[in-house]
Design an enzyme around this catalytic site. Structure first.
Site, short mmCIF file in Angstrom:
data_model
loop_
_atom_site.label_atom_id
_atom_site.label_comp_id
_atom_site.label_asym_id
_atom_site.label_seq_id
_atom_site.Cartn_x
_atom_site.Cartn_y
_atom_site.Cartn_z
N ASN A 1 0.84 -1.19 0.00
CA ASN A 1 0.00 0.00 0.00
C ASN A 1 0.87 1.24 0.00
O ASN A 1 1.68 1.45 0.92
CB ASN A 1 -0.90 0.03 1.24
N GLU A 2 0.76 2.03 -1.07
CA GLU A 2 1.45 3.32 -1.14
C GLU A 2 2.92 3.21 -0.73
O GLU A 2 3.36 3.83 0.25
CB GLU A 2 0.73 4.36 -0.29
N CYS B 1 21.12 -0.77 4.32
CA CYS B 1 20.87 0.04 3.13
C CYS B 1 22.15 0.70 2.63
O CYS B 1 22.35 0.84 1.41
CB CYS B 1 19.80 1.09 3.42
N GLU C 1 -7.89 4.57 -4.90
CA GLU C 1 -8.46 5.26 -3.73
C GLU C 1 -8.87 6.67 -4.12
O GLU C 1 -8.19 7.35 -4.88
CB GLU C 1 -7.45 5.34 -2.58
N GLU D 1 -7.77 7.53 11.07
CA GLU D 1 -8.68 7.90 9.99
C GLU D 1 -10.15 7.66 10.34
O GLU D 1 -10.98 7.43 9.47
CB GLU D 1 -8.29 7.12 8.72
N LYS D 2 -10.48 7.78 11.61
CA LYS D 2 -11.87 7.53 12.01
C LYS D 2 -12.85 8.57 11.48
O LYS D 2 -14.04 8.32 11.39
CB LYS D 2 -11.97 7.44 13.54
N HIS E 1 -12.24 10.09 8.45
CA HIS E 1 -12.03 10.14 7.01
C HIS E 1 -13.32 9.72 6.30
O HIS E 1 -14.02 8.81 6.75
CB HIS E 1 -10.89 9.18 6.63
#
Length: 670
Positions: free
Chosen positions: A150-151, A161, A306, A354-355, A357
């Site tokens: 996701n994203e 790295c 989305e 995100e309640k 959103h």
């Protein structure tokens, strides 16, 4: 995707794992989804802790029950791999999975984008769960697509790295002497003696070598793409045959999406425009350009993965969408080539970040909610437009928007360090074409040009290998090419071109760039037509040029370079090359591009002028054109296009379009 599915995908992210204790709510959700014409949901994006509650202990039964129930009700599933949000136990057991920031601090568990894409432990755990998901669900008839992670985003500067970066550099440059040469490390006596000395750019370390910065950006983009490929490999090893996608983001600069797109079958992206913050036509244009970027990456239909039915809770101000905006924004995606309209989210969560959103189903949970009713309307629209999903978008005009050029430009240290306005420069060219009713591809500089009649390359500071030669062939063969100020200045390592700029194209453009004047905020100059004396304002940057074979179309009106060329035209081979010397106002681009398009012989959808705020897009199949006409003005706007031999598929055209309304025409392909 929609061609195989025989309809537009409509629905969005659904998180039943947050509601397993409420079976009545889950049952009601399905009823309300069907009423809203929803046929597709995305499952499992943030469900890792439910799917693997302990290391090596998997629980997929609840997921299968949900998929079964959805499928029985005609709702299909994009099934996600859960790497976008890791469970707590994973970070506790394998601390190496947590990112290290550029100041070399290791993060603690939290948020989402907080994983090291190099970590062997993280890759191992992702491989294991992805493979098991594929083994369990790929052959389920209700699963139609794999939604990979996701994203993707973020970067890590951990020791793992750093070593991977050095290995990547060794493979690219072979010797440390070649790195010193290509990065010009003699500046400030920063010469490297070995690869072991190389560290990623940092505010507490090296930040002055622009070649290092560029290669670090390239490496991180490569590493994330490699991680995505590893996720898909796990699915394939588990027997997965269905297509894959990864959801990209708006204007996200850390990953070269042209590279990431090669790892997946279908491009998808997440669109969250801030409506009612700027003038709505401006917001619509910015969103349209991102749609066209996503479509142009593969030059195939994409998926709107989305969007938001209501306010976005994480924006500075969570503004409600005015009536009509949801329908207009959803159909805009379809007009620009999307085969889906999908939302985040189907049902609002009760707690967490995100309640508040926006969602199709509110906490209220009933169907007499305004947003829910508008979602129902969009679902009806998409069913009426089913025939359109067998079509695609074709363009005769293109604008270049290049990720690597953006990296170089924004780190270049001059001629402006506050803002080089790269995205805004691209938007001006894009908007000028779109105002003529043209479809526009938004490509990077590595893509081919020959399929277009007109190509604009705004603020292309860095010419990547082979670009100049490609432009030379394109213009010589009859193409119209538009280049702007501060272009062709450096090579792919951000080393300045020697012998004159724009590098490799001085004869094609018919001029040499000499100096560039950076203007203070609030300072401006004028560009005056050499023909009829029309005047336009310019700001930010003014390029001075020495004309060779080019002729001036516009002249500067002020400062010591008043009377010198501000925009030029040059014949080269069978084509023409145009050079715009300054950051001009939008009206300049509108007027100039209208003339270039007419001369290039590009057929417009409608012969008349399109009013400000009205957007026109076209999808075509083998026989028909599907013309989308949208009014993004908050007031009625007069517009009655030619409708000869056209069928009205959606909306109305009475001579005045209602605010935020959409009409779709169908006519035989011309």
């Amino acid at each position: 995707m929609a061609e195989n599915f025989h309809r537009f995908l409509y629905g969005g992210d659904y998180n039943p794992d947050q509601w397993l204790e409420y079976p009545d709510i889950l049952k009601e959700d399905i009823r309300m989804m069907k009423e809203a014409h929803i046929n597709t949901v995305t499952l499992g994006v943030f469900a890792w802790s439910k799917l693997e509650p302990q290391d090596g202990v998997y629980d997929f039964d609840w997921m299968e029950e949900i998929i079964d129930r959805l499928y029985e009700n005609g709702i299909y599933v994009n099934l996600a791999t859960p790497s976008g949000a890791r469970p707590h136990w994973l970070a506790d057991k394998y601390p190496e999975v947590l990112q290290v920031d550029e100041s070399r601090r290791r993060q603690i568990f939290g948020l989402r984008h907080n994983a090291c894409f190099t970590s062997p432990a993280y890759r191992m755990k992702v491989y294991q769960i992805n493979r098991k998901l594929a083994e369990r669900f790929d052959r389920h008839p209700g699963v139609i697509l794999w939604h990979v992670s996701n994203e993707y985003g973020g970067e890590c500067h951990c020791p793992l790295c750093q070593q991977a970066f050095r290995d990547w550099l060794k493979e690219k440059y072979h010797t440390i002497d070649e790195i010193n040469r290509r990065w010009n490390t003699a500046f400030w006596s920063h010469t490297y003696q070995s690869f072991d000395q190389i560290e990623s750019p940092s505010s507490i370390g090296e930040s002055s070598i622009h070649g290092l910065y560029l290669d670090w950006r390239r490496f991180m983009s490569y590493q994330i793409t490699d991680f995505c490929r590893a996720e898909i490999r796990a699915l394939r090893d588990g027997g997965a045959l269905k297509k894959t996608t990864a959801n990209f983001m708006y204007n996200y600069s850390l990953i070269n999406y042209h590279e990431l797109a090669q790892a997946v079958d279908i491009v998808s992206w997440d669109n969250y425009p801030q409506w009612h913050h700027q003038k709505e036509p401006v917001t619509a244009m910015k969103s349209a350009m991102q749609h066209d970027i996503m479509r142009s990456i593969k030059k195939e239909p994409f998926l709107l993965m989305e969007s938001c039915p209501g306010p976005t809770n994480w924006s500075p101000v969570s503004k409600l969408k005015r009536p009509g905006i949801l329908e207009a924004a959803s159909l805009q995606a379809v007009a620009h080539g999307s085969d889906s309209v999908l939302y985040f989210q189907i049902r609002k969560g009760r707690g967490g970040f995100e309640k508040f959103h926006g969602a199709v189903i509110d906490h209220y949970g009933k169907s007499d909610d305004r947003v829910y009713q508008e979602c129902c309307q969009v679902g009806e629209d998409l069913e009426r437009l089913t025939q359109v999903n067998f079509s695609k978008v074709e363009s005769q005009a293109a604008v270049i928007y290049d990720w690597e050029n953006r990296w170089a430009l924004e780190e270049s240290c001059g001629p402006r360090n506050e803002n080089m306005f790269y995205k805004e420069a691209v938007e001006k060219s894009y908007s000028a074409f779109r105002k003529l009713g043209l479809n526009v591809d938004v490509i990077d500089s590595m893509q081919e040009l020959d399929c277009y009649k007109v190509v604009a390359a705004p603020l292309l500071y860095m010419f990547r290998p082979g670009f100049a030669e490609k432009v030379r062939r394109y213009v010589s063969g009859g193409g119209r090419f538009i280049l702007t100020y501060w272009s062709g200045v450096v090579d792919e390592n951000d080393l300045c071109v020697l012998g004159g700029t724009p590098g490799g194209l001085m004869d094609v453009m018919g001029l040499r760039s000499t100096e560039i004047d950076a203007l203070y905020e609030g300072e401006n100059n004028e560009m005056i037509s050499a023909g009829d004396g029309r005047r336009y304002t310019c700001e930010h940057l003014c390029q001075l040029v020495d004309l060779k074979t080019a002729k001036p179309l516009y002249l500067y009106g002020g400062d010591f370079y008043a009377g010198t060329a501000a925009a030029t035209e040059n014949d080269f081979g069978s084509g023409k090359a145009y050079y715009i010397c300054a950051d001009a106002e939008q009206k300049f681009y509108d007027d100039l591009y209208a003339g270039i398009v007419a001369e290039a012989g590009i057929r417009k959808v409608f012969s008349g002028e399109i009013p400000e705020g009205i957007a026109v897009s076209v999808r075509t199949d083998a026989e028909n054109e599907y013309i989308f006409i949208q009014n993004y003005n908050p007031q009625p706007t007069a517009f009655l296009p030619e409708m000869e031999d056209a069928e009205l598929m959606l909306g109305e055209l009475t001579g005045e379009m209602k605010p935020f309304s959409t009409a779709v025409l169908k006519r035989k392909k011309r």
